[in-house]
Design a protein around this motif. Structure first.
Motif: not given
Length: 130
Positions: A7-10, A19-22, A38-42
């Protein structure tokens, strides 16, 4: 030979930026972990309450603050804004409409006009070549 797809992680900072958040305003478990694609997409398709609230009220990272004020990130810096601002603080700045904000908005408008002019010029040049 079998192919195992990992799984590609970041890093949380990268995910927060996407996500455009602080980052500092996100929950501790978000800041301390890693985020898979997948978590980011969710998070993007079905944002949890904390993410919805952050997007609504802030604090917002500089790129979001700049966009909401209609100026560049460099314009924010020239105006002395170096920290994250809440939606309420951004609205107060808009209402106050300080000289630096009017100047930076005018500069940004000129930049956009110039970009349109260059794009049209390039399209005309390309059309002549065809």
């Amino acid at each position: 030979m079998s192919s195992h797809q990992t799984a590609q992680t970041m890093k949380p900072a990268t995910a927060a930026k996407k996500l455009g958040v602080y980052l500092e305003a996100t929950p501790a478990e978000f800041q301390e972990g890693v985020v898979s694609r997948a978590e980011l997409n969710a998070l993007q398709t079905d944002p949890p309450a904390w993410l919805q609230e952050l997007r609504r009220t802030g604090p917002h990272p500089r790129p979001v603050v700049a966009a909401k004020l209609g100026v560049s990130i460099a314009g924010l810096a020239r105006g002395g804004v170096s920290e994250a601002l809440t939606t309420e603080q951004i609205e107060a700045l808009k209402t106050e409409d300080p000289e630096w904000l009017r100047r930076e908005r005018a500069t940004q408008a000129e930049v956009r006009k110039e970009a349109v002019r260059i794009k049209q010029k390039n399209e005309e040049r390309d059309a002549k070549r065809s």
